[in-house]
Write a protein that holds these residues in place. Structure first.
Motif, PDB file in Angstrom:
ATOM      1  N   PRO A 194      14.751  67.713  -3.909  1.00 30.59           N
ATOM      2  CA  PRO A 194      15.616  66.696  -4.513  1.00 30.59           C
ATOM      3  C   PRO A 194      16.047  65.660  -3.480  1.00 30.59           C
ATOM      4  O   PRO A 194      16.358  66.017  -2.346  1.00 30.59           O
ATOM      5  CB  PRO A 194      16.816  67.512  -5.011  1.00 30.59           C
ATOM      6  N   SER A 195      16.037  64.394  -3.866  1.00 32.84           N
ATOM      7  CA  SER A 195      16.368  63.285  -2.949  1.00 32.84           C
ATOM      8  C   SER A 195      15.706  63.540  -1.604  1.00 32.84           C
ATOM      9  O   SER A 195      16.357  63.563  -0.564  1.00 32.84           O
ATOM     10  CB  SER A 195      17.879  63.146  -2.756  1.00 32.84           C
ATOM     11  N   ASN A 196      14.385  63.724  -1.639  1.00 38.99           N
ATOM     12  CA  ASN A 196      13.698  64.246  -0.456  1.00 38.99           C
ATOM     13  C   ASN A 196      13.890  63.386   0.804  1.00 38.99           C
ATOM     14  O   ASN A 196      14.015  63.929   1.903  1.00 38.99           O
ATOM     15  CB  ASN A 196      12.223  64.548  -0.758  1.00 38.99           C
ATOM     16  N   GLY A 197      13.938  62.060   0.640  1.00 38.25           N
ATOM     17  CA  GLY A 197      14.118  61.200   1.813  1.00 38.25           C
ATOM     18  C   GLY A 197      15.498  61.382   2.414  1.00 38.25           C
ATOM     19  O   GLY A 197      15.669  61.582   3.624  1.00 38.25           O
ATOM     20  N   ARG A 198      16.502  61.326   1.521  1.00 37.93           N
ATOM     21  CA  ARG A 198      17.880  61.481   1.995  1.00 37.93           C
ATOM     22  C   ARG A 198      18.073  62.847   2.653  1.00 37.93           C
ATOM     23  O   ARG A 198      18.713  62.988   3.682  1.00 37.93           O
ATOM     24  CB  ARG A 198      18.835  61.333   0.809  1.00 37.93           C
ATOM     25  N   LEU A 199      17.465  63.841   2.027  1.00 41.07           N
ATOM     26  CA  LEU A 199      17.580  65.202   2.549  1.00 41.07           C
ATOM     27  C   LEU A 199      16.976  65.284   3.954  1.00 41.07           C
ATOM     28  O   LEU A 199      17.598  65.811   4.889  1.00 41.07           O
ATOM     29  CB  LEU A 199      16.826  66.130   1.596  1.00 41.07           C
ATOM     30  N   LEU A 200      15.784  64.722   4.104  1.00 40.00           N
ATOM     31  CA  LEU A 200      15.134  64.797   5.415  1.00 40.00           C
ATOM     32  C   LEU A 200      15.930  63.989   6.452  1.00 40.00           C
ATOM     33  O   LEU A 200      16.081  64.408   7.600  1.00 40.00           O
ATOM     34  CB  LEU A 200      13.680  64.299   5.304  1.00 40.00           C
ATOM     35  N   ALA A 201      16.480  62.836   6.024  1.00 40.09           N
ATOM     36  CA  ALA A 201      17.294  62.051   6.953  1.00 40.09           C
ATOM     37  C   ALA A 201      18.456  62.902   7.455  1.00 40.09           C
ATOM     38  O   ALA A 201      18.786  62.900   8.650  1.00 40.09           O
ATOM     39  CB  ALA A 201      17.824  60.797   6.258  1.00 40.09           C
ATOM     40  N   SER A 202      19.056  63.683   6.558  1.00 40.56           N
ATOM     41  CA  SER A 202      20.219  64.443   7.018  1.00 40.56           C
ATOM     42  C   SER A 202      19.796  65.631   7.888  1.00 40.56           C
ATOM     43  O   SER A 202      20.510  66.012   8.813  1.00 40.56           O
ATOM     44  CB  SER A 202      21.136  64.822   5.867  1.00 40.56           C
ATOM     45  N   LEU A 203      18.606  66.190   7.628  1.00 44.67           N
ATOM     46  CA  LEU A 203      18.137  67.270   8.499  1.00 44.67           C
ATOM     47  C   LEU A 203      17.846  66.745   9.901  1.00 44.67           C
ATOM     48  O   LEU A 203      18.212  67.366  10.911  1.00 44.67           O
ATOM     49  CB  LEU A 203      16.851  67.900   7.927  1.00 44.67           C
ATOM     50  N   VAL A 204      17.200  65.559   9.955  1.00 46.94           N
ATOM     51  CA  VAL A 204      16.881  64.976  11.263  1.00 46.94           C
ATOM     52  C   VAL A 204      18.187  64.630  11.986  1.00 46.94           C
ATOM     53  O   VAL A 204      18.337  64.837  13.196  1.00 46.94           O
ATOM     54  CB  VAL A 204      15.953  63.740  11.112  1.00 46.94           C
ATOM     55  N   VAL A 219      19.033  56.831  15.301  1.00 50.11           N
ATOM     56  CA  VAL A 219      18.197  57.185  14.148  1.00 50.11           C
ATOM     57  C   VAL A 219      18.902  56.775  12.858  1.00 50.11           C
ATOM     58  O   VAL A 219      18.315  56.139  11.979  1.00 50.11           O
ATOM     59  CB  VAL A 219      17.869  58.699  14.139  1.00 50.11           C
ATOM     60  N   GLU A 220      20.207  57.097  12.779  1.00 46.82           N
ATOM     61  CA  GLU A 220      20.934  56.758  11.546  1.00 46.82           C
ATOM     62  C   GLU A 220      20.961  55.247  11.324  1.00 46.82           C
ATOM     63  O   GLU A 220      20.883  54.769  10.199  1.00 46.82           O
ATOM     64  CB  GLU A 220      22.361  57.313  11.591  1.00 46.82           C
ATOM     65  N   THR A 221      21.041  54.480  12.407  1.00 49.42           N
ATOM     66  CA  THR A 221      21.149  53.027  12.251  1.00 49.42           C
ATOM     67  C   THR A 221      19.797  52.376  11.993  1.00 49.42           C
ATOM     68  O   THR A 221      19.709  51.424  11.228  1.00 49.42           O
ATOM     69  CB  THR A 221      21.742  52.397  13.541  1.00 49.42           C
ATOM     70  N   HIS A 222      18.747  52.870  12.645  1.00 48.94           N
ATOM     71  CA  HIS A 222      17.491  52.123  12.605  1.00 48.94           C
ATOM     72  C   HIS A 222      16.389  52.718  11.741  1.00 48.94           C
ATOM     73  O   HIS A 222      15.510  51.988  11.278  1.00 48.94           O
ATOM     74  CB  HIS A 222      16.936  51.942  14.028  1.00 48.94           C
ATOM     75  N   ALA A 223      16.382  54.039  11.571  1.00 49.33           N
ATOM     76  CA  ALA A 223      15.235  54.626  10.867  1.00 49.33           C
ATOM     77  C   ALA A 223      15.404  54.497   9.358  1.00 49.33           C
ATOM     78  O   ALA A 223      16.482  54.156   8.874  1.00 49.33           O
ATOM     79  CB  ALA A 223      15.077  56.091  11.260  1.00 49.33           C
ATOM     80  N   SER A 224      14.338  54.731   8.623  1.00 50.18           N
ATOM     81  CA  SER A 224      14.428  54.684   7.169  1.00 50.18           C
ATOM     82  C   SER A 224      13.657  55.856   6.575  1.00 50.18           C
ATOM     83  O   SER A 224      12.557  56.183   7.029  1.00 50.18           O
ATOM     84  CB  SER A 224      13.863  53.350   6.663  1.00 50.18           C
ATOM     85  N   PHE A 225      14.251  56.468   5.576  1.00 51.49           N
ATOM     86  CA  PHE A 225      13.676  57.666   4.941  1.00 51.49           C
ATOM     87  C   PHE A 225      13.677  57.464   3.428  1.00 51.49           C
ATOM     88  O   PHE A 225      14.496  58.074   2.731  1.00 51.49           O
ATOM     89  CB  PHE A 225      14.525  58.907   5.279  1.00 51.49           C
ATOM     90  N   PRO A 226      12.786  56.619   2.903  1.00 57.05           N
ATOM     91  CA  PRO A 226      12.790  56.436   1.444  1.00 57.05           C
ATOM     92  C   PRO A 226      12.491  57.754   0.734  1.00 57.05           C
ATOM     93  O   PRO A 226      11.721  58.563   1.241  1.00 57.05           O
ATOM     94  CB  PRO A 226      11.632  55.453   1.194  1.00 57.05           C
TER      95      PRO A 226
END
Ligand code: CS2
Length: 499
Positions: A194-204, A219-226
């Motif tokens: 579920p919300s796989n991009g958001r989920l992976l962003a929070s794991l990273v 990472v939080e400021t520059h990366a993107s996890f659609p």
């Protein structure tokens, strides 16, 4: 098998039998712009095919490097063929055959993790995509947080330059790019979470915070996890598929993939520097918010898949197509959609969920796709929360009954007990398999004790479901019925009781 055929390779492509589609572009001009972690059959029959079709229109920057995070098998099969493989699209009307050329190379992470980090840090690489399956994220499925005690995560904290996990590789490569003043790549998660991009962003982010707060902030400021919703039914390749591919193309391929005609890919359009293949030209949907699509797919398709896998397996059916040929289980899954799932899922714009479910039944019935119940039953501890328990929670919140969902979860519980209805051992594959077995052995034979014991596994059921009497009672009743009557009769009784 395929001994009489020349091996699939760039030099033998012209020998492919008539009717075989071949790469319609010059492969030597294909630069690698995507590194894909977990290049299994699904990614090769889904993302790679979208990309392949696009190359016929715009050749250039979107060749793929595949990375296997565990075993060398894919590399060993694909690299002697220079990355080429055959895709067989099958349904009851026949087969169409395509040789795919967009995979430039395949690496095996455990053999040389530093080389993988370097490949991901290459400035030409704009996208790192992933299909590493649910368990590949080292996630606590119930909370969505990183399992900090996971042995591979601990390893990656101690050896950040030579990681083992997907999260470890992503962070190591992002760190390298930051240190070299480069833009990050876009991280495109294509797993059924579920919300796989958001989920992976929070794991990273969880992982980065354990290492270095400055890096976490970068990472939080520059990366993107659609986030994405991916869909295509792709069973594991068998020896018969290998023989069939060779017969159809005239070329021996060690790594063909078999897939259904249907495919869907819904992607949030949030790519760094807008650098991405124009996948919408070949049917992908680029949207602002993927959540409704993902809920629909995870809960209707995957939820029904898991329910049919457990009950079908227990009833002695080898494939999903066989399971939905069984009138009782077919009626069961139709009722599951109509009465329990659809009423609590919001439809994506322009989608009618009853039509969607009708289409799913057609897809599941495809007799040319031999998708084994055993394969889908794998890793249930990682799949249940988003596929069935999310719907259970919605129903409980509205004080609605859930007899079919309870029977599906009971099917899982019966399955992970490890013995089938005729007393044979089940080859349970699950990261929690041995824990589940111990918990169940200690609980003894009483159904309510077994239910109670398993509900205590917070990573699967959270802390709310075991405390909800309605859920506990429904599961205990379903499990008791399953033990005494068997899967098929238990489903039949639900149907005749008017549920
Ligand atoms: C299946 C999925 O193996 C499984 O658990 O439910 O792989 C399913 O076939 C795909 O998600 C379909 O898009």
């Amino acid at each position: 098998m395929a001994e009489n055929h020349p091996l699939l390779a760039p030099a033998t492509l012209t020998l492919a039998k008539a009717g075989t589609q071949r790469p319609a572009y010059d492969r030597s001009r294909l630069r690698t712009g995507i590194v894909h972690l977990g290049l299994g059959a699904f990614a090769r029959a889904h993302q790679a095919l979208y990309t392949e079709e696009l190359h016929a229109a715009e050749i250039g920057d979107w060749g793929m490097t595949g990375v296997s995070l565990q075993r060398p098998d894919q590399r060993d099969r694909l690299m002697p063929q220079a990355g080429l493989y055959t895709a067989l699209q099958k349904d009851r009307t026949g087969v169409s055959v395509r040789i795919v050329g967009c995979v430039n190379s395949v690496m095996v992470a455990p053999e040389d993790p530093v080389a993988v980090v370097e490949a991901m840090a290459n400035p030409r690489v704009k996208i790192v995509s992933l299909t590493v399956t649910e368990k590949g994220y080292c996630i606590d499925p119930a909370t969505g947080r990183l399992q900090q005690n996971h042995p591979d995560i601990r390893h990656d904290l101690e050896h950040p330059g030579e990681p083992r996990t997907a999260v470890g590789f992503i962070l190591a490569a992002l760190e390298r790019r930051r240190d070299e003043g480069m833009a990050p790549f876009t991280v495109l998660c294509c797993d059924n979470l579920p919300s796989n991009g958001r989920l992976l962003a929070s794991l990273v982010s969880d992982f980065a915070a354990l290492r270095d707060c400055g890096l976490a902030t970068w990472v939080e400021t520059h990366a993107s996890f659609p986030s994405t919703m991916v869909d295509r039914i792709v069973p594991a390749t068998t020896a018969e598929d290998i023989a069939e591919a060779a017969r159809l193309t005239g070329l021996a391929d060690a790594a063909p993939v078999v897939h259904e005609p249907f495919r869907q890919w819904v992607i949030e359009d949030r790519f760094i520097e807008n650098a991405r293949p124009r996948w919408e030209r070949v049917g992908a949907e680029l949207v602002g918010d993927v959540v409704p699509y993902e809920h629909m797919k995870l809960r209707l398709l995957n939820g029904a898949h898991s329910a049919l896998a457990y009950l079908g397996y227990l009833a002695g059916h080898e494939t999903i197509a066989d399971t939905v040929e069984d009138p009782v289980l077919r009626a069961f899954v139709q009722g599951l959609w109509r009465d329990e799932i659809i009423p609590v899922v919001s439809a994506p714009p322009g989608t009618d969920l009853s039509n969607y479910a009708w289409m799913l039944l057609e897809r599941f019935s495809n007799p040319a796709i031999r998708h084994r119940t055993w394969q889908i039953a794998m890793d249930g501890s990682q799949k249940l929360p988003q596929r069935l328990l999310a719907t259970a929670r919605e129903r409980l919140a509205h004080n609605l009954p859930l007899p079919r969902i309870a029977l599906a979860v009971a099917g899982w519980l019966r399955y992970v007990g490890g013995i089938d209805e005729s007393g044979r051992e089940i080859g349970v594959r699950d990261p929690l398999a041995s824990h589940l077995r111990t918990v169940l052995d200690q609980a003894g034979h009483e159904p309510q004790h077994r239910v109670h014991a398993v509900l205590g596994i917070e990573a699967i059921f959270g802390s709310d479901l075991p405390r909800d009497v309605r859920f506990v009672d429904a599961l205990t009743a379903a499990y008791t019925r399953l033990l005494t009557r068997g899967a098929r009769n238990a489903a039949a009784e639900l149907i005749s009781a008017g549920f």
